[in-house]
Design a protein around this motif. Sequence first.
Motif, mmCIF file in Angstrom:
data_model
loop_
_atom_site.group_PDB
_atom_site.id
_atom_site.type_symbol
_atom_site.label_atom_id
_atom_site.label_comp_id
_atom_site.label_asym_id
_atom_site.label_seq_id
_atom_site.Cartn_x
_atom_site.Cartn_y
_atom_site.Cartn_z
ATOM 1 N N THR A 1 9.485 -6.767 12.347
ATOM 2 C CA THR A 1 10.954 -6.051 12.587
ATOM 3 C C THR A 1 11.648 -5.575 11.203
ATOM 4 O OG1 THR A 1 10.731 -7.230 14.644
ATOM 5 C CG2 THR A 1 12.806 -6.135 14.234
ATOM 6 N N ASP B 1 17.276 -7.450 18.714
ATOM 7 C CA ASP B 1 16.314 -8.299 17.707
ATOM 8 C C ASP B 1 16.572 -7.629 16.394
ATOM 9 O OD1 ASP B 1 13.957 -9.279 16.978
ATOM 10 O OD2 ASP B 1 12.617 -7.837 17.700
ATOM 11 N N ILE C 1 7.998 -4.120 18.728
ATOM 12 C CA ILE C 1 6.724 -4.275 18.274
ATOM 13 C C ILE C 1 6.453 -5.862 17.671
ATOM 14 C CG2 ILE C 1 5.096 -3.933 16.418
ATOM 15 C CD1 ILE C 1 6.290 -0.841 16.420
ATOM 16 N N SER D 1 10.676 -11.484 18.312
ATOM 17 C CA SER D 1 10.162 -10.122 19.048
ATOM 18 C C SER D 1 9.594 -10.500 20.195
ATOM 19 C CB SER D 1 9.409 -9.221 18.170
ATOM 20 O OG SER D 1 10.507 -8.893 17.011
HETATM 21 MG MG LIG Z 1 10.254 -9.205 15.116
#
Ligand SMILES: [Mg+2]
Length: 410
Positions: free
Chosen positions: A218, A237, A210, A197
């Motif tokens: 995630t 992601d 985030i 991320s």
């Molecule tokens: Mg992540």
Amino acid sequence: MSTLTRPVPRQAHRVRFLDPESGSVIDDGLVLGFPGPASFTGEDVVELHCHGGPAILEALLAALATRPGLRPAEPGEFTRRAFLAGKIDLSQAEGIADLIEAESPAQLAQARRQADGELGRIHEAWRAECLDLLAGLTADIDFADEAIDPGLALHARDQCLILAARLGEELLDAGVALRVKEGYRIAVLGPPNTGKSSFINTLAKRPAVIVSEIPGTTRDVIEIRMRLGRHEVIFADSAGLRETEDEIEAEGVRRARQLACEADLRLWAVPATEPIDSLPEGFRTGDICLRTKSDLVAIPAITERHAISDEFRVSAKTGAGMAEFRMALIARVDAALGNRTHPALTNARQVTAVREASAALSRAADQLPEHVELAAEDLRGAANALGRIAGRMDVEEILGAVFSRFCIGK
Ligand SMILES: [Mg+2]
Ligand SMILES: Nc1nc2c(ncn2[C@@H]2O[C@H](COP(=O)(O)OP(=O)(O)OP(=O)(O)O)[C@@H](O)[C@H]2O)c(=O)[nH]1
């Protein structure tokens, strides 16, 4: 001050738009008239050009609404009218919609070719070839008191095969064109906490997703659109891949695995601090290995290379390696999507029609030279399917092509 009653065709007139009730000035602007049938829709068209502020637009639309018979256009109504008036074909109308939605230079170029009618012209030529073959075979059927000319049937078979092959090439190409239009999909995958991320945020230059030091941050697949060179790219992601008891995280991992299968390219995150002793599960030739968190190691970790040809050391924290990676990725996407100069099928409707035409042509070839009637039926199907791309469903034309071959008053 005089009132403009009839604008000179295709000439801009400087005007003041007045409120019909109060007589107050709404805006200072331009009026252009496009008389039919040479206008875009074929009808008489007047364009009012004003400043783009919302209050001006609201006042102008309110003033226009007081005139009998005037109403705002429906979405796509002008293009629809142009199509119904025979000014543009259906694939051109789709091209105009794509033009409006184009975000990247490649999408724009592709839509431009379609809006200009290049795609329509190619299919029109192929459709005409089908109709020609059909006409030849049909004439042969109708004069079948004599034996069917095997030379003609064999020629028709060869032509069907050639056309089917061309359509097949076009279908292969459509996959690439669809990627240009919808965006090239890049999945970022790897175990939890490997910096996936963070890497996406650094690339996007904004905190899109985030990030935390807790493994399993995630969970959903999150898509982030970006421009890379000439192309639009969708980075996805995903949840860190691991076995887990947590039901929600497990669903995230399942989705991440699915994403890995469907993406056009996979980036596998492996921290530079860890040696790579085996290829990640799902790694395909051509995938890229991201050695993340490169700021944590002074010297590159000694890695066993396996089949990983593309390996990039990046740090989301310091930004090190990101520019080099971006350049390499642009080259990758460019190579995958190409710098296209010919029109291509760009939506499911067109693809379905071409697939149908291609199958019908193959069937027609299979029937020849023996079963001319059956082949003719398939050729008719192929011509109809190709005609659908331009939005044409014209039996008259087929009949016209068939009957123009009858030179004796039959
Ligand atoms: Mg992540
Ligand atoms: N030193 C350093 N730390 C990093 C770097 N990239 C990420 N981190 C840290 O690593 C931790 C995990 O980062 P994330 O980006 O959330 O990792 P992830 O792979 O998305 O993790 P999951 O969503 O849990 O799968 C965070 O504490 C980040 O600050 C980097 O380049 N250098």
